[in-house]
Each structure stands twice: as C-alpha cells, then as structure tokens.
Scaffold this motif. Sequence first.
Motif, mmCIF file in Angstrom:
data_model
loop_
_atom_site.group_PDB
_atom_site.id
_atom_site.type_symbol
_atom_site.label_atom_id
_atom_site.label_comp_id
_atom_site.label_asym_id
_atom_site.label_seq_id
_atom_site.Cartn_x
_atom_site.Cartn_y
_atom_site.Cartn_z
ATOM 1 N N ASP B 200 0.857 -1.188 0.000
ATOM 2 C CA ASP B 200 0.000 0.000 0.000
ATOM 3 C C ASP B 200 0.902 1.252 0.000
ATOM 4 O O ASP B 200 2.134 1.137 0.005
ATOM 5 N N LEU B 201 0.298 2.416 0.000
ATOM 6 C CA LEU B 201 1.025 3.688 0.034
ATOM 7 C C LEU B 201 2.172 3.636 1.049
ATOM 8 O O LEU B 201 1.951 3.346 2.233
ATOM 9 N N ALA B 202 3.359 3.948 0.603
ATOM 10 C CA ALA B 202 4.535 3.808 1.464
ATOM 11 C C ALA B 202 4.520 4.784 2.640
ATOM 12 O O ALA B 202 5.250 4.593 3.618
ATOM 13 N N ILE B 203 3.693 5.824 2.573
ATOM 14 C CA ILE B 203 3.648 6.764 3.701
ATOM 15 C C ILE B 203 2.848 6.219 4.876
ATOM 16 O O ILE B 203 2.910 6.745 5.987
ATOM 17 N N THR B 236 -5.514 0.760 -4.688
ATOM 18 C CA THR B 236 -6.825 0.283 -5.139
ATOM 19 C C THR B 236 -6.686 -1.107 -5.749
ATOM 20 O O THR B 236 -5.574 -1.569 -6.035
ATOM 21 N N ILE B 237 -7.815 -1.750 -5.958
ATOM 22 C CA ILE B 237 -7.831 -3.073 -6.576
ATOM 23 C C ILE B 237 -7.177 -3.008 -7.955
ATOM 24 O O ILE B 237 -6.348 -3.853 -8.315
ATOM 25 N N ASP B 239 -4.996 -0.766 -9.197
ATOM 26 C CA ASP B 239 -3.545 -0.566 -9.038
ATOM 27 C C ASP B 239 -2.866 -1.911 -8.856
ATOM 28 O O ASP B 239 -1.878 -2.239 -9.525
ATOM 29 N N ALA B 240 -3.418 -2.680 -7.922
ATOM 30 C CA ALA B 240 -2.787 -3.938 -7.543
ATOM 31 C C ALA B 240 -2.846 -4.945 -8.685
ATOM 32 O O ALA B 240 -1.882 -5.691 -8.932
ATOM 33 N N ALA B 241 -3.971 -4.969 -9.386
ATOM 34 C CA ALA B 241 -4.106 -5.919 -10.494
ATOM 35 C C ALA B 241 -3.082 -5.613 -11.583
ATOM 36 O O ALA B 241 -2.392 -6.509 -12.092
ATOM 37 N N ARG B 242 -2.967 -4.346 -11.922
ATOM 38 C CA ARG B 242 -2.008 -3.945 -12.956
ATOM 39 C C ARG B 242 -0.581 -4.309 -12.551
ATOM 40 O O ARG B 242 0.179 -4.868 -13.340
ATOM 41 N N ALA B 243 -0.233 -3.977 -11.319
ATOM 42 C CA ALA B 243 1.132 -4.249 -10.848
ATOM 43 C C ALA B 243 1.417 -5.750 -10.858
ATOM 44 O O ALA B 243 2.505 -6.189 -11.237
ATOM 45 N N THR B 244 0.430 -6.532 -10.455
ATOM 46 C CA THR B 244 0.607 -7.981 -10.410
ATOM 47 C C THR B 244 0.820 -8.544 -11.809
ATOM 48 O O THR B 244 1.722 -9.366 -12.045
ATOM 49 N N THR B 245 -0.004 -8.084 -12.741
ATOM 50 C CA THR B 245 0.130 -8.545 -14.127
ATOM 51 C C THR B 245 1.521 -8.235 -14.655
ATOM 52 O O THR B 245 2.194 -9.097 -15.236
ATOM 53 N N ALA B 246 1.967 -7.007 -14.449
ATOM 54 C CA ALA B 246 3.288 -6.594 -14.938
ATOM 55 C C ALA B 246 4.373 -7.476 -14.333
ATOM 56 O O ALA B 246 5.272 -7.958 -15.031
ATOM 57 N N LEU B 247 4.255 -7.705 -13.034
ATOM 58 C CA LEU B 247 5.253 -8.487 -12.313
ATOM 59 C C LEU B 247 5.346 -9.909 -12.867
ATOM 60 O O LEU B 247 6.429 -10.445 -13.107
ATOM 61 N N LEU B 248 4.178 -10.510 -13.093
ATOM 62 C CA LEU B 248 4.157 -11.917 -13.493
ATOM 63 C C LEU B 248 4.566 -12.109 -14.945
ATOM 64 O O LEU B 248 4.945 -13.202 -15.363
ATOM 65 N N ARG B 249 4.491 -11.037 -15.721
ATOM 66 C CA ARG B 249 4.898 -11.136 -17.126
ATOM 67 C C ARG B 249 6.368 -10.807 -17.308
ATOM 68 O O ARG B 249 6.916 -10.926 -18.402
ATOM 69 N N LEU B 257 3.533 -14.309 -4.059
ATOM 70 C CA LEU B 257 3.193 -12.906 -3.832
ATOM 71 C C LEU B 257 2.786 -12.696 -2.384
ATOM 72 O O LEU B 257 2.034 -13.491 -1.819
ATOM 73 N N PHE B 258 3.269 -11.592 -1.810
ATOM 74 C CA PHE B 258 2.773 -11.178 -0.499
ATOM 75 C C PHE B 258 2.064 -9.843 -0.700
ATOM 76 O O PHE B 258 2.689 -8.850 -1.084
ATOM 77 N N ALA B 259 0.771 -9.835 -0.446
ATOM 78 C CA ALA B 259 -0.029 -8.619 -0.632
ATOM 79 C C ALA B 259 -0.251 -7.987 0.727
ATOM 80 O O ALA B 259 -0.792 -8.627 1.626
ATOM 81 N N SER B 260 0.126 -6.728 0.871
ATOM 82 C CA SER B 260 0.187 -6.134 2.204
ATOM 83 C C SER B 260 -1.156 -5.643 2.713
ATOM 84 O O SER B 260 -1.221 -5.039 3.781
ATOM 85 N N GLN B 261 -2.209 -5.841 1.958
ATOM 86 C CA GLN B 261 -3.495 -5.274 2.391
ATOM 87 C C GLN B 261 -4.625 -5.876 1.572
ATOM 88 O O GLN B 261 -4.425 -6.325 0.434
ATOM 89 N N ASN B 262 -5.786 -5.855 2.175
ATOM 90 C CA ASN B 262 -7.035 -6.323 1.582
ATOM 91 C C ASN B 262 -7.266 -6.109 0.095
ATOM 92 O O ASN B 262 -7.384 -7.043 -0.680
ATOM 93 N N LEU B 263 -7.371 -4.845 -0.275
ATOM 94 C CA LEU B 263 -7.678 -4.510 -1.658
ATOM 95 C C LEU B 263 -6.561 -4.949 -2.577
ATOM 96 O O LEU B 263 -6.783 -5.335 -3.731
ATOM 97 N N VAL B 264 -5.349 -4.901 -2.070
ATOM 98 C CA VAL B 264 -4.202 -5.328 -2.873
ATOM 99 C C VAL B 264 -4.301 -6.833 -3.130
ATOM 100 O O VAL B 264 -4.058 -7.321 -4.241
ATOM 101 N N THR B 265 -4.684 -7.570 -2.109
ATOM 102 C CA THR B 265 -4.852 -9.013 -2.262
ATOM 103 C C THR B 265 -5.902 -9.310 -3.332
ATOM 104 O O THR B 265 -5.711 -10.157 -4.209
ATOM 105 N N ILE B 266 -7.000 -8.587 -3.254
ATOM 106 C CA ILE B 266 -8.086 -8.826 -4.208
ATOM 107 C C ILE B 266 -7.645 -8.479 -5.626
ATOM 108 O O ILE B 266 -7.943 -9.201 -6.583
ATOM 109 N N GLY B 267 -6.904 -7.384 -5.749
ATOM 110 C CA GLY B 267 -6.371 -7.023 -7.058
ATOM 111 C C GLY B 267 -5.443 -8.105 -7.597
ATOM 112 O O GLY B 267 -5.481 -8.458 -8.777
ATOM 113 N N ALA B 268 -4.641 -8.651 -6.712
ATOM 114 C CA ALA B 268 -3.713 -9.713 -7.124
ATOM 115 C C ALA B 268 -4.494 -10.938 -7.593
ATOM 116 O O ALA B 268 -4.155 -11.556 -8.614
#
Lengths: 350, 350
Positions: B200-203, B236-237, B239-249, B257-268
């Motif tokens: 999630d947001l690094a801040i 957001t979901i 954000d996470a989906a896009r990042a996951t796709t890029a990573l896996l390709r 994958l370790f998803a640090s938060q709810n919505l990120v997990t769902i996006g993944a």
Amino acid sequence: MTEHADPVTTPYRPRATLRDVAAMAGVSMKTVSRVVNGEAGVTPQKVDAVRLAVSRLDYRPNVSASALRRSSRRTAAIGTVLEDLANPFSSALLRAVEDVANEKRVLILAGSVDEDQQRERALVRAFTERRVDGLIIAPVGEDQGYLRTEMEAGTPLVFVDRQPQGLLADCVLSDNEAGARNAVHQLAEVGHRRIAYLGDLAIIPTAQQRFAGYQRGLLECGLPLDPAHVVHDLHTIDDAARATTALLRSEGAPTALFASQNLVTIGAITALQELGLEQGVALFGFDDFPLADLLKPRVSVVAQDPAAMGRAAAELLFERLDGERDRPRRILLPTTTVLRGSGEIPPGRP
Amino acid sequence: MTEHADPVTTPYRPRATLRDVAAMAGVSMKTVSRVVNGEAGVTPQKVDAVRLAVSRLDYRPNVSASALRRSSRRTAAIGTVLEDLANPFSSALLRAVEDVANEKRVLILAGSVDEDQQRERALVRAFTERRVDGLIIAPVGEDQGYLRTEMEAGTPLVFVDRQPQGLLADCVLSDNEAGARNAVHQLAEVGHRRIAYLGDLAIIPTAQQRFAGYQRGLLECGLPLDPAHVVHDLHTIDDAARATTALLRSEGAPTALFASQNLVTIGAITALQELGLEQGVALFGFDDFPLADLLKPRVSVVAQDPAAMGRAAAELLFERLDGERDRPRRILLPTTTVLRGSGEIPPGRP
DNA sequence: CTGAAAGCGCTTACAG
DNA sequence: CTGAAAGCGCTTACAG
C-alpha cells in the motif's frame, strides 16, 4: 482557577471558555462571540486581539451550549439507526449518508439495532434526547407511531430500506418485489422449472416483498409453487448452508436456487461447494457482495445500491431541514440484475 | 405558546420542557428533575403526578442541557475517527466499539478520514466542539500534537491501528511486522525463493511495518531482497491488479506474492485469475476478508482482528473515563496466520 | 421531603 | 461598533 484541583492525581487544566477569551482579549463576551461566529462589524484591532486569545487558549466553542441558546436550535448532528454497522449494506449506506452530511458540516451519530425493536426505540430515544436535527432509520419495529411527537416537533425523519408503519414519513426503498421477480424470470428463461426460495426471517418486510416477487415470477412464468422448495427464516450463513444441503439431497431437488439475501447466498455457495454442485445448480442471490465476481462460478445477483439509498435518504433529510414541507415522499430505487454466470447455469438432466 | 407560529406553514408543536412538566404536575422543576433522574426522596404521590405529566407531554429531557450544568460534564457520547466507515476493517472495529459503548449507555459519533490529514483534524475538532467524553482515532496525520490541549482537559484518547506521533497516549495496534514476517517464512518453507511484495502507500505506517516484516522474513530465510520484486503505493484493486500482471509477465517473475493489504490481495487475485495462474503462483494476503475461504484456491492470509482492536480500544477508553490515570498503555495484538491453500502452493518449475 | 435562586457556556434582544 | 442583561433547559448548592 484551581478550584477543581484533585489532591491525588494531576489536575486537569480546565478548558477555556468564551469568558476566558474575553478576559484575555480585553473585550466583552459578545464581541468574542461575534468574532468566533464570523459576524461583521468588529474593529480589525479587536478581531486580532480575540484571535490571539483564541489561539493562545486553544479555545474550542461549546457547540452544545450555543445550540441551546440559538434560535434555530440546530445541533448540526443527525442520528442514523441501521441494522448492523458491521455489515456491508449498512456500512455502505452509512458512508453515503456521511458524505452528504459532511458537505453540510453535519455530524453523524450511528447505532445498530440487530433486528431488535427495543433497541430501535432505545437508540431513537437516545438520539432525540441529544436533540439531533434529523433521523435516518432502517426500522425493525412493527410500529413507528412512537415517533409522531418527534415529527410534530419538527425533526425530519427519513426511513430507509423498510417502510415505516403507523406513521407517514419520507422513505427510500429498493424495489424488492420487482428484483426477486426478475431473478425468477431469468432462471425460468434458462429452462428451470424447479426454483427454490431460500429466505430470511419471514417477519422482515423486505423478505416478504422478495418472497412475493418470487411467487409472482413463478406465476408469470407458469411454474407451480412447490412448498417443499420454500424455506423461510434463514438468518445466518450456517442456517442457509444447512437448508441448502437438505434441499439438494431431497427427492425432486430444485435445479435452481434463489437466495433472498447476502448471507443466505453465501451459505448456499458454501453448501454447493461442499456438495460439488456449484457448476450444476443455478444460483441467484439478492444483494450484491464483494468478490461475487471472483468466485467460480461468478455469482449472479439482483443488486441493490446501498450507497444510492443512503445518499437519497440524506438528501431528502436535508431538503426537509432546508424548509421543504411537502407531503411525505416515497423513493423506490430499482434493482439491477447482474448476470455473472451462476444464474445462467441450465438445469441438469433429472 | 404560539409565539413561534409560522404564518405560511403548519407550525411545529414545541417540545415540552422540564418547566412544562412541572407546571402540569403542579410541582417545582427541581422535583421533576429528581423524578426524571431517579433520585430518592420524593413522595410517591408527586412521583406519580410527574410521571403522568411526562407521559402526557411525551417529555424528553435535553441531555445536552443537563450535561452543560452537571458537575461531571459528561455528554455520554464518544467520537470515533476511522479510515472509511464503509470498509470491512473500519466497520468491524466501529461495531465492536459500539457494543462496548452500548453497555455503558454511551453513543457514538463516527466519521471517515480517507487518508486525509485535514479531515482528521476537522473531525476531531467537530467532535471536541461537541464535548465528547473521549475519542478513538485511527490517525492518518503525521503529528497528533494538536490533541495535547484536549488530553490536558481530561478527554481520554485512544489510538487504534496506527501509533500517534508527537503525543503520548493509549494505543491498540496489530503486530504488523511479525505478521508479515510469518507470511514470508511460510512461503519460504514451501520452497519459494522469489517472493514479491505488493504494498500500500509507502507513507502509511502500517504499510512500512509490513514491509519491514517482509524484509526481515527474507533476511531470516536467507533470501535476497530483489528490488524488481517490490512494488509500493498500490491503493486500489486496479492498481494492484495492474502491478501484479506486470510483475508476473516480467523476466524472472516471482513464484509467490505477499499482498500487504485487503484490496491489494483482491487485485492480485483478479490478475492471477485473468492470467490463469491462480493455481500456479502462491499468494499470501495481509488482512482477512469475507469469502476468502470460498475462492479457489482458498486464500491464505495473515488475519488481523478488527473487532478485538475496537473492543480493546473502547475498554481502554472507558477505564480512563472510570478514573484510571496510569501512564499510557500500548496494546499489541498478535496476528493469526491462516493457511487455506493459496499460501501453500509450491514454486513451479522455472 | 421540597423548592427558589444561581449558574453551566453560549446567543438574543436591546440600548447606547 | 460595543456591551450589559436576560435566558436556552437543565442541575447545583442551599435553605427551609
């Protein structure tokens, strides 16, 4: 100054009052009041003196005290009485109310009733004893007549999700009957003739409306109503899972399920997965839920829009607060049929 | 009586006051006050007369007015400042606070901050201007020093989820670092050597702690930290989906994958399903979510217990209100590692 | 056992 | 432009 000092523990520093600010700024309380409330007609010099004192003392006006004296008598807070603040329906609705209220700088008092009439009355009483400016209520009691005095005193009331009984007031409802009917039509179109109804507590008005829609749907599609395929009073995931399992193991088991509510739908899915039937039995749920489109099969639902309900209710309420005195309005929000897969599974061979 | 009558619309019937009840019952205001507050020492005869008048007039005491005069100055309301009343974490926490407060007959004012510092301060100000008896805050700002005056005035403050900065106060936290570390250990045990971090947001302090736990886990398992496998600032979901796709390709894609938060997990999960990789890539999420055990594969998570956090925070708060004056306490709630399937998928062949 | 007077923190309705 | 007096609805602190 130290009259309230406690000999045992560190004394608290009493909060600054208007009087303290006036004393520090060397002006009258009335002048401080004017500055704090942004009224015109105060010398810039005095404005500065007051501002300085306010910031030095970290003065916070007491809104309750000012509301008590103000002619409008407004507290800038509204009460929201919902089924369960933790469930997605209530919390989405609450959030939408908050967003509208926030624009008006109005705060939200919120509480859960858990299908308990006593709790509804206790919450309403507690809110009115704080003189909230208005109430948004998802009623559970069988009679809301007890709110008449409140309405006559000028407190706007808006009911959501369920219609008030014994009281004419604004309300915002989902078209439960049409939604349920549509789901049955959809299932019938795919070829189902044995569509089971899995319902919430039969005393709940929305459950009754959904059941009515189910019945009408069957009628319109020329399907018989089989009492063996109707289960009422399912209120938890476990209830629903057990009922679903029993239904699917019975003679002449249904080929499609209509689940009248969120938790019931989830219970049905649990049972279907355990039986390995999730791809073989059609399922339609009333109420959308997060992740419905990540399950396999994706879950078809009749979606309500709790955020739209909350928004509409809050807007009605604020119109009333702005002086609207028309007769009570009833807003019926349409549902959306979302085909995702589970509702389009055709009947298997008998 | 009709002094406020409005010539244009139906006049509201003014609410009955203590004075009205006293007049109708033929006693003094003080006697009515005694009866209403259940004080002893009033003739049964007068008690009855007062009760009758109260019920005839449907009298509702004005709690704000009485709080103003009472020596305790208690309003029997607390403020709860959370991230987003509509999200499952905040709403479960709020509901737990409500349950504790309800036992004490205390009401809840609630609001969402949406990761906005200004909003945090505005809500806190609005709540304190209503003189809430205490505040439960999930802070987003970088500094809570602005609350010092409030604390000194005796208002108990309890922070949840995130530690306050620039202020010593009670707080209730999840052990974010240990939780993330445990997830990495679990993934490493199954054989993974390329474990990506989706953050999630690094801040956000909790995101930082989870990242720290991820790093520590890698270190303890003797795995390298690959910067190409670390993505921050997913909120957001999508954000996470896009990042996951890029990573896996990408070249040398991670096997877990370790998803640090709810919505990120769902996006993944969304991305994994789209790529048809949900059975081939391991996934661990931080934060449990409804239906995690109905997905395929079932989703392994590091579960927090938002209800326990809310309960603990409310209990701390009420202990303070009951006079507890010890130094600030910090409650660290453990997380639970829930193995459901997705976290136990072994690495595929490269 | 009961009530008249004062006052919580603020705004109203005036008068100057 | 400014402020002294009264009062919102209630409880406190007394006196009887």
